[in-house]
Scaffold this motif. Structure first.
Motif, PDB file in Angstrom:
ATOM      1  N   GLU A  99       0.841  -1.210   0.000  1.00 29.11           N
ATOM      2  CA  GLU A  99       0.000   0.000   0.000  1.00 29.11           C
ATOM      3  C   GLU A  99       0.871   1.253   0.000  1.00 29.11           C
ATOM      4  O   GLU A  99       0.585   2.225  -0.690  1.00 29.11           O
ATOM      5  CB  GLU A  99      -0.930   0.017   1.218  1.00 29.11           C
ATOM      6  N   GLU A 100       1.920   1.235   0.790  1.00 25.21           N
ATOM      7  CA  GLU A 100       2.810   2.413   0.874  1.00 25.21           C
ATOM      8  C   GLU A 100       3.602   2.626  -0.414  1.00 25.21           C
ATOM      9  O   GLU A 100       3.954   3.756  -0.749  1.00 25.21           O
ATOM     10  CB  GLU A 100       3.773   2.249   2.053  1.00 25.21           C
ATOM     11  N   LEU A 101       3.856   1.530  -1.133  1.00 24.45           N
ATOM     12  CA  LEU A 101       4.623   1.660  -2.389  1.00 24.45           C
ATOM     13  C   LEU A 101       3.875   2.498  -3.415  1.00 24.45           C
ATOM     14  O   LEU A 101       4.497   3.143  -4.263  1.00 24.45           O
ATOM     15  CB  LEU A 101       4.880   0.269  -2.983  1.00 24.45           C
ATOM     16  N   ILE A 102       2.560   2.484  -3.333  1.00 22.50           N
ATOM     17  CA  ILE A 102       1.758   3.236  -4.296  1.00 22.50           C
ATOM     18  C   ILE A 102       2.072   4.733  -4.207  1.00 22.50           C
ATOM     19  O   ILE A 102       1.954   5.472  -5.174  1.00 22.50           O
ATOM     20  CB  ILE A 102       0.257   2.937  -4.066  1.00 22.50           C
ATOM     21  N   ASP A 103       2.528   5.168  -3.016  1.00 20.88           N
ATOM     22  CA  ASP A 103       2.850   6.592  -2.838  1.00 20.88           C
ATOM     23  C   ASP A 103       4.189   6.999  -3.443  1.00 20.88           C
ATOM     24  O   ASP A 103       4.528   8.174  -3.460  1.00 20.88           O
ATOM     25  CB  ASP A 103       2.867   6.946  -1.346  1.00 20.88           C
ATOM     26  N   VAL A 104       4.959   6.020  -3.898  1.00 21.62           N
ATOM     27  CA  VAL A 104       6.254   6.360  -4.515  1.00 21.62           C
ATOM     28  C   VAL A 104       6.002   6.696  -5.994  1.00 21.62           C
ATOM     29  O   VAL A 104       6.129   5.864  -6.880  1.00 21.62           O
ATOM     30  CB  VAL A 104       7.285   5.225  -4.363  1.00 21.62           C
ATOM     31  N   THR A 105       5.621   7.927  -6.212  1.00 23.81           N
ATOM     32  CA  THR A 105       5.274   8.404  -7.555  1.00 23.81           C
ATOM     33  C   THR A 105       6.465   9.152  -8.174  1.00 23.81           C
ATOM     34  O   THR A 105       7.460   9.429  -7.493  1.00 23.81           O
ATOM     35  CB  THR A 105       4.084   9.366  -7.470  1.00 23.81           C
ATOM     36  N   GLY A 106       6.302   9.512  -9.416  1.00 24.53           N
ATOM     37  CA  GLY A 106       7.333  10.319 -10.069  1.00 24.53           C
ATOM     38  C   GLY A 106       7.539  11.646  -9.353  1.00 24.53           C
ATOM     39  O   GLY A 106       8.673  12.096  -9.164  1.00 24.53           O
ATOM     40  N   GLU A 107       6.447  12.266  -8.928  1.00 28.32           N
ATOM     41  CA  GLU A 107       6.545  13.548  -8.206  1.00 28.32           C
ATOM     42  C   GLU A 107       7.290  13.371  -6.888  1.00 28.32           C
ATOM     43  O   GLU A 107       8.095  14.218  -6.495  1.00 28.32           O
ATOM     44  CB  GLU A 107       5.153  14.128  -7.941  1.00 28.32           C
ATOM     45  N   ARG A 108       6.995  12.262  -6.213  1.00 27.62           N
ATOM     46  CA  ARG A 108       7.666  11.993  -4.931  1.00 27.62           C
ATOM     47  C   ARG A 108       9.171  11.816  -5.151  1.00 27.62           C
ATOM     48  O   ARG A 108       9.983  12.292  -4.367  1.00 27.62           O
ATOM     49  CB  ARG A 108       7.044  10.748  -4.294  1.00 27.62           C
ATOM     50  N   LEU A 109       9.524  11.108  -6.210  1.00 25.42           N
ATOM     51  CA  LEU A 109      10.946  10.926  -6.524  1.00 25.42           C
ATOM     52  C   LEU A 109      11.595  12.274  -6.822  1.00 25.42           C
ATOM     53  O   LEU A 109      12.690  12.562  -6.340  1.00 25.42           O
ATOM     54  CB  LEU A 109      11.115   9.988  -7.724  1.00 25.42           C
TER      55      LEU A 109
END
Ligand code: FES
Length: 148
Positions: A99-109
């Motif tokens: 579930e937390e992996l879904i938050d690793v987006t391009g914007e987050r990177l």
């Protein structure tokens, strides 16, 4: 190598380093100099491989333990920014639940890296897409084997 040539090479390397530092910032520069989490993985729980419109490919490998990412690595044939982005994607993935992996987006990177020049922002989205595909592969394998 004679002294003159050594001086020339050192001076050129210093200028390249300075240029990268100025253009990409300290976090990206450090990761460019020493990328972390590079490489493939034997028998990963999930593997994502995506080729971007630029023609470069990013591959991310995940291994889970007790419902969290125990190990994440990446490989790419892309540009310097893709190496930086793959490295940050692998780092951010570690310790996360699906579930937390879904938050690793391009914007987050991009936030973690401190931004990239406009022409290279897509490298972060390529890394995020490969990570998402690796997660989907994990879920698919877990569904098939009922072991997640
Ligand atoms: Fe293709 Fe960076 S990933 S230019």
């Amino acid at each position: 190598m004679n002294d003159e040539l050594e001086d020339f090479v050192r001076d050129l390397q210093d200028r390249i380093d300075e240029d990268v530092l100025q253009t990409y910032g300290r976090a990206a520069y450090a990761r460019w100099r020493e990328p972390r989490f590079v490489g493939s993985m034997d028998a990963p729980d999930g593997r994502g491989r995506v080729t971007g419109t630029c023609g470069d490919t990013m591959e991310i490998f995940l291994r889970f333990r007790n419902g969290r990412v125990e190990a994440a690595t990446f490989m790419t044939d892309g540009c310097g920014s893709s190496i930086i982005c793959g490295s940050f994607a692998a780092e951010l993935a570690r310790g996360k639940t699906p579930e937390e992996l879904i938050d690793v987006t391009g914007e987050r990177l991009l936030d973690c890296i401190g931004g990239l020049p406009e022409a290279e922002r897509h490298c972060a989205f390529l890394a995020a897409a490969a990570l998402r595909e690796a997660l989907e592969d994990c879920m698919k394998q877990a569904h098939e084997t009922r072991t997640f």
